[in-house]
Scaffold this motif. Sequence first.
Motif, mmCIF file in Angstrom:
data_model
loop_
_atom_site.group_PDB
_atom_site.id
_atom_site.type_symbol
_atom_site.label_atom_id
_atom_site.label_comp_id
_atom_site.label_asym_id
_atom_site.label_seq_id
_atom_site.Cartn_x
_atom_site.Cartn_y
_atom_site.Cartn_z
ATOM 1 N N UNK A 1 -7.091 -6.202 -48.019
ATOM 2 C CA UNK A 1 -7.956 -5.973 -46.869
ATOM 3 C C UNK A 1 -8.590 -7.285 -46.460
ATOM 4 N N UNK A 2 -7.863 -7.962 -45.671
ATOM 5 C CA UNK A 2 -8.395 -9.217 -45.210
ATOM 6 C C UNK A 2 -9.411 -8.961 -44.114
ATOM 7 N N UNK A 3 -10.164 -9.994 -43.773
ATOM 8 C CA UNK A 3 -11.185 -9.834 -42.745
ATOM 9 C C UNK A 3 -10.539 -9.563 -41.398
ATOM 10 N N UNK A 4 -11.260 -8.919 -40.448
ATOM 11 C CA UNK A 4 -10.735 -8.784 -39.100
ATOM 12 C C UNK A 4 -10.453 -10.153 -38.511
ATOM 13 N N UNK A 5 -9.297 -10.293 -37.873
ATOM 14 C CA UNK A 5 -8.899 -11.593 -37.359
ATOM 15 C C UNK A 5 -8.860 -11.556 -35.843
ATOM 16 N N UNK A 6 -8.701 -12.737 -35.255
ATOM 17 C CA UNK A 6 -8.643 -12.824 -33.802
ATOM 18 C C UNK A 6 -7.493 -11.993 -33.273
ATOM 19 N N UNK A 7 -7.755 -11.184 -32.242
ATOM 20 C CA UNK A 7 -6.713 -10.353 -31.627
ATOM 21 C C UNK A 7 -6.111 -11.116 -30.466
ATOM 22 N N UNK A 8 -4.842 -11.414 -30.535
ATOM 23 C CA UNK A 8 -4.153 -12.077 -29.438
ATOM 24 C C UNK A 8 -3.067 -11.152 -28.914
ATOM 25 N N UNK A 9 -2.801 -11.151 -27.596
ATOM 26 C CA UNK A 9 -1.800 -10.252 -27.050
ATOM 27 C C UNK A 9 -0.448 -10.415 -27.725
ATOM 28 N N UNK A 291 -9.148 -3.573 -42.592
ATOM 29 C CA UNK A 291 -10.497 -3.387 -43.125
ATOM 30 C C UNK A 291 -11.124 -2.091 -42.603
ATOM 31 N N UNK A 292 -10.801 -1.706 -41.382
ATOM 32 C CA UNK A 292 -11.274 -0.428 -40.848
ATOM 33 C C UNK A 292 -10.726 0.729 -41.678
ATOM 34 N N UNK A 293 -9.442 0.648 -42.006
ATOM 35 C CA UNK A 293 -8.826 1.713 -42.800
ATOM 36 C C UNK A 293 -9.410 1.737 -44.206
ATOM 37 N N UNK A 294 -9.554 0.577 -44.795
ATOM 38 C CA UNK A 294 -10.042 0.494 -46.174
ATOM 39 C C UNK A 294 -11.447 1.083 -46.307
ATOM 40 N N UNK A 295 -12.355 0.640 -45.459
ATOM 41 C CA UNK A 295 -13.732 1.112 -45.547
ATOM 42 C C UNK A 295 -13.864 2.551 -45.058
ATOM 43 N N UNK A 296 -13.128 2.888 -44.007
ATOM 44 C CA UNK A 296 -13.229 4.240 -43.468
ATOM 45 C C UNK A 296 -12.708 5.289 -44.426
ATOM 46 N N UNK A 297 -11.558 5.042 -45.045
ATOM 47 C CA UNK A 297 -11.003 6.060 -45.945
ATOM 48 C C UNK A 297 -11.838 6.173 -47.215
ATOM 49 N N UNK A 298 -12.419 5.051 -47.673
ATOM 50 C CA UNK A 298 -13.255 5.101 -48.876
ATOM 51 C C UNK A 298 -14.477 5.993 -48.666
ATOM 52 N N UNK A 339 -12.044 2.714 -34.210
ATOM 53 C CA UNK A 339 -12.491 1.333 -34.389
ATOM 54 C C UNK A 339 -13.740 1.061 -33.566
ATOM 55 N N UNK A 340 -13.798 1.629 -32.361
ATOM 56 C CA UNK A 340 -14.987 1.434 -31.529
ATOM 57 C C UNK A 340 -16.224 2.047 -32.192
ATOM 58 N N UNK A 341 -16.035 3.178 -32.859
ATOM 59 C CA UNK A 341 -17.169 3.828 -33.534
ATOM 60 C C UNK A 341 -17.617 3.065 -34.769
ATOM 61 N N UNK A 342 -16.689 2.394 -35.439
ATOM 62 C CA UNK A 342 -17.010 1.712 -36.691
ATOM 63 C C UNK A 342 -17.276 0.224 -36.521
ATOM 64 N N UNK A 343 -17.069 -0.307 -35.312
ATOM 65 C CA UNK A 343 -17.168 -1.754 -35.138
ATOM 66 C C UNK A 343 -18.542 -2.291 -35.504
ATOM 67 N N UNK A 344 -19.598 -1.535 -35.262
ATOM 68 C CA UNK A 344 -20.941 -2.019 -35.575
ATOM 69 C C UNK A 344 -21.105 -2.289 -37.072
ATOM 70 N N UNK A 345 -20.343 -1.563 -37.907
ATOM 71 C CA UNK A 345 -20.457 -1.733 -39.356
ATOM 72 C C UNK A 345 -19.403 -2.677 -39.917
ATOM 73 N N UNK A 346 -18.194 -2.668 -39.343
ATOM 74 C CA UNK A 346 -17.103 -3.485 -39.874
ATOM 75 C C UNK A 346 -17.119 -4.889 -39.280
ATOM 76 N N UNK A 347 -17.448 -5.009 -38.010
ATOM 77 C CA UNK A 347 -17.531 -6.307 -37.340
ATOM 78 C C UNK A 347 -18.871 -6.424 -36.607
ATOM 79 N N UNK A 348 -19.965 -6.485 -37.337
ATOM 80 C CA UNK A 348 -21.288 -6.517 -36.690
ATOM 81 C C UNK A 348 -21.523 -7.825 -35.939
ATOM 82 N N UNK A 349 -22.430 -7.782 -34.994
ATOM 83 C CA UNK A 349 -22.778 -8.975 -34.234
ATOM 84 C C UNK A 349 -23.665 -9.888 -35.073
ATOM 85 N N UNK A 350 -23.463 -11.163 -34.901
ATOM 86 C CA UNK A 350 -24.227 -12.124 -35.702
ATOM 87 C C UNK A 350 -25.710 -12.087 -35.364
ATOM 88 N N UNK A 351 -26.056 -11.746 -34.109
ATOM 89 C CA UNK A 351 -27.461 -11.762 -33.703
ATOM 90 C C UNK A 351 -28.280 -10.695 -34.418
#
Length: 375
Positions: A1-9, A291-298, A339-351
């Motif tokens: 479960x690597x960290x979320x990475x940059x999404x490129x088309x 990482x979404x799958x790993x944390x969500x299924x756990x 992913x949209x529902x979990x983004x606040x926990x898996x990829x939180x904003x730095x601020x």
Amino acid sequence: MTEPEDRRPDRGAASPTAESNPAAAETTPARDARLDNAKFLLIGLVVVGHMLGPMRDYGPANVLYYWIYFFHMPAFILISGYLSRSFTTSPRRVEKLILTLAVPYLVFWAVDHAVHALQRGSLPDALSLLQPTYALWFLVALFLWRLSVPVWQRLRRPVAVALVVSVCAATTDLGSGTLAIGRVLSFLPFFVLGLTLRREHLALLDKLWVRVGAVAVMGVTALLAVPASQELSTDWLFLSSSLTDRDIDPLLPGLGIRLAFLGIALAMSIAFLALTPKRRTWFTDLGAYTLYVYLGHAALMEPLRMTPWYDVATGPVGTVATLLLAAGLVLLLCSPWVRACLRWAVEPRSTWFLKPLPDTPRPAERESAGSGSRA
């Protein structure tokens, strides 16, 4: 479960920045479809393994469980090490490390304890942030491993040193699992080996003799899983406890068995990567969301165990149904709306958690700069 990475088309092509800037091309390589494919398949095996755990009384399910646990985490750790080669202790890298590993760990640690309290009416006996719950040990391990990357990159024989550390961990009493230190040290050689790999090493996986050997390795280990599942404890698979805690001589045969399991894990990890498609597939893009799958299924596993599912899903039909349920859960947790529902926990904003970096303009400054440019 690597960290979320940059999404490129297009993950198979270099970015425009890399094309126009040769220096950027060296530091920002194109995504490897084989690795994304492998990450998706491995996270599927993680979910399958966890869901088969309560069904180990059924022989075939137990054999499949052992076969998966022979290699799925070592392979994931090997890939994590390979993808960590460019890690430095720069402020931005450390910020990403905190936001994608430390913060999700805290969030899902609290979620796990809340679920436990709701289901059982009380909090666990061990209520410490330093003791990971269920599957969260990997976030702790990856956090510590990545912080140590500069050290391993300075050593002449990093894999040999990491193997010595792993052996010492096997023969030392490491306590009650604080920071999952047993697994952190025991699985360390796979992460360090990943750090030493290069693209030319992965290219060797495409050779015909390697793929033929990979099929043989997977077949032989599948047969080996039959007696192993009947004779050996799962402690040999998890690498979480010291050999001194068991009713066996920690040196011989204990250390020999531990090294044999590490060798099997390495051989199967290489075989798995050799058999993984290197071209883009329908699930290549989903490899970025492990990482979404790993944390969500756990977070869902404990509630699932409390349902009648495992009372009904028994025997061959129940095993097949559980495998299908696991596959559906993986795809569900990869879906955009989840992913949209979990983004606040898996990829939180730095601020939300960190103060701005010295070279990062504050919101008011950015607005002023924007107004000035428009004027």
